[in-house]
Design an enzyme around this catalytic site. Structure first.
Site, PDB file in Angstrom:
ATOM      1  N   GLY A  15       0.837  -1.188   0.000  1.00 34.25           N
ATOM      2  CA  GLY A  15       0.000   0.000   0.000  1.00 34.25           C
ATOM      3  C   GLY A  15       0.871   1.236   0.000  1.00 34.25           C
ATOM      4  O   GLY A  15       2.094   1.147  -0.112  1.00 34.25           O
ATOM      5  N   SER A  19      -0.428   3.787   5.246  1.00 28.94           N
ATOM      6  CA  SER A  19      -1.534   2.831   5.134  1.00 28.94           C
ATOM      7  C   SER A  19      -1.469   1.758   6.219  1.00 28.94           C
ATOM      8  O   SER A  19      -2.333   0.883   6.271  1.00 28.94           O
ATOM      9  CB  SER A  19      -1.541   2.190   3.747  1.00 28.94           C
ATOM     10  N   GLY A  20      -0.416   1.795   7.054  1.00 29.95           N
ATOM     11  CA  GLY A  20      -0.351   0.850   8.169  1.00 29.95           C
ATOM     12  C   GLY A  20       0.273  -0.486   7.813  1.00 29.95           C
ATOM     13  O   GLY A  20      -0.001  -1.491   8.466  1.00 29.95           O
ATOM     14  N   THR A  22       3.508  -1.557   8.077  1.00 30.45           N
ATOM     15  CA  THR A  22       4.397  -2.094   9.113  1.00 30.45           C
ATOM     16  C   THR A  22       3.601  -2.509  10.346  1.00 30.45           C
ATOM     17  O   THR A  22       3.870  -3.552  10.944  1.00 30.45           O
ATOM     18  CB  THR A  22       5.475  -1.057   9.478  1.00 30.45           C
ATOM     19  N   GLU A  89       9.862  -3.059   4.487  1.00 27.76           N
ATOM     20  CA  GLU A  89      10.415  -2.119   3.498  1.00 27.76           C
ATOM     21  C   GLU A  89      11.022  -2.874   2.310  1.00 27.76           C
ATOM     22  O   GLU A  89      12.095  -2.535   1.806  1.00 27.76           O
ATOM     23  CB  GLU A  89      11.473  -1.208   4.145  1.00 27.76           C
ATOM     24  N   CYS A 145      -6.778   9.892   1.690  1.00 30.09           N
ATOM     25  CA  CYS A 145      -6.293  11.002   0.869  1.00 30.09           C
ATOM     26  C   CYS A 145      -6.417  12.308   1.648  1.00 30.09           C
ATOM     27  O   CYS A 145      -7.514  12.653   2.103  1.00 30.09           O
ATOM     28  CB  CYS A 145      -7.094  11.082  -0.431  1.00 30.09           C
ATOM     29  N   CYS A 183      -6.184  12.671  -6.928  1.00 33.85           N
ATOM     30  CA  CYS A 183      -5.498  13.815  -6.326  1.00 33.85           C
ATOM     31  C   CYS A 183      -3.981  13.684  -6.416  1.00 33.85           C
ATOM     32  O   CYS A 183      -3.250  14.633  -6.135  1.00 33.85           O
ATOM     33  CB  CYS A 183      -5.924  13.969  -4.868  1.00 33.85           C
TER      34      CYS A 183
HETATM   35 ZN   LIG Z   1      -8.179  12.421  -3.260  1.00 33.69          ZN
END
Ligand SMILES: [Zn+2]
Length: 192
Positions: A15, A19-20, A22, A89, A145, A183
């Site tokens: 992700g 996004s969590g 790890t 990672e 976002c 975005c």
């Molecule tokens: Zn967005």
């Protein structure tokens, strides 16, 4: 060929930043430890944002880890009685990490790989596409976002290049934010 155990497999948790990933890796590893399974976690030495011998999510959930210079060292350092191998990672590893993960899975180990699936340009990151291909299970996590509040799949770099054309800019999470597809501005620094 003799299989010591037949339950080896590869899981990938990927992700954008924030996004969590790890956190999820740590959660899975701690759960295995509670089940008295020996866990070893590896990460590339390049990632020394927080500490040299721990995998630490942004939420300070720590797990001891071993920093290695290349993927080959993982094979050298995995103990025979290890049941779960975490690789954090993973996007920063060389392509050899794919073969390493496969070998460990064939040895009967559960391999949990966490990493960024895309770089800040929105391009597949390092060995991650291949790891996703060979994995038995894939979890794509999303962030939020910061522009519109939709689920965010991408990482926006918010400052200019410190190292021209480098996708490796470790250390400053202030330099990045999570954005959705619409975005995300891969060619700019996200000034809206
Ligand atoms: Zn967005």
């Amino acid at each position: 060929m003799f299989h010591r155990a037949l339950q080896g497999f590869i899981e990938v948790v990927c992700g954008s930043m924030f996004s969590g990933k790890t956190e999820e890796l740590v959660r899975r590893c701690k759960r295995a430890q509670i089940g008295r399974q020996k866990v070893q976690v590896f990460k590339p030495r390049i990632d020394d944002r927080y500490s040299k011998d721990h995998v630490q999510s942004h939420d300070a959930n720590r797990l001891p880890s071993i920093a290695v210079d290349n993927s080959r060292q993982i094979l050298d350092l995995v103990d025979d009685n290890t049941r779960v191998v975490g690789i954090d990672e993973a996007q920063f590893f060389d392509d050899g990490v794919v073969e390493v993960a496969n070998k460990l899975a064939y040895r009967g180990m559960r391999v949990i790989v966490a990493g960024l699936d895309m770089d800040f340009r929105g391009q597949p990151f390092g060995p991650m596409p291949k790891l996703l291909a060979v994995a038995e299970a894939v979890t794509k996590l999303s962030a939020v976002c910061v522009v519109c509040g939709s689920p965010a799949s991408r990482t926006q770099r918010t400052v200019g290049n410190l190292e021209p054309n480098s996708t490796v800019a470790v250390g400053a999470k202030e330099m990045y934010e999570a954005r959705c597809r619409f975005c995300h501005e891969p060619e700019t620094h996200g000034q809206k």
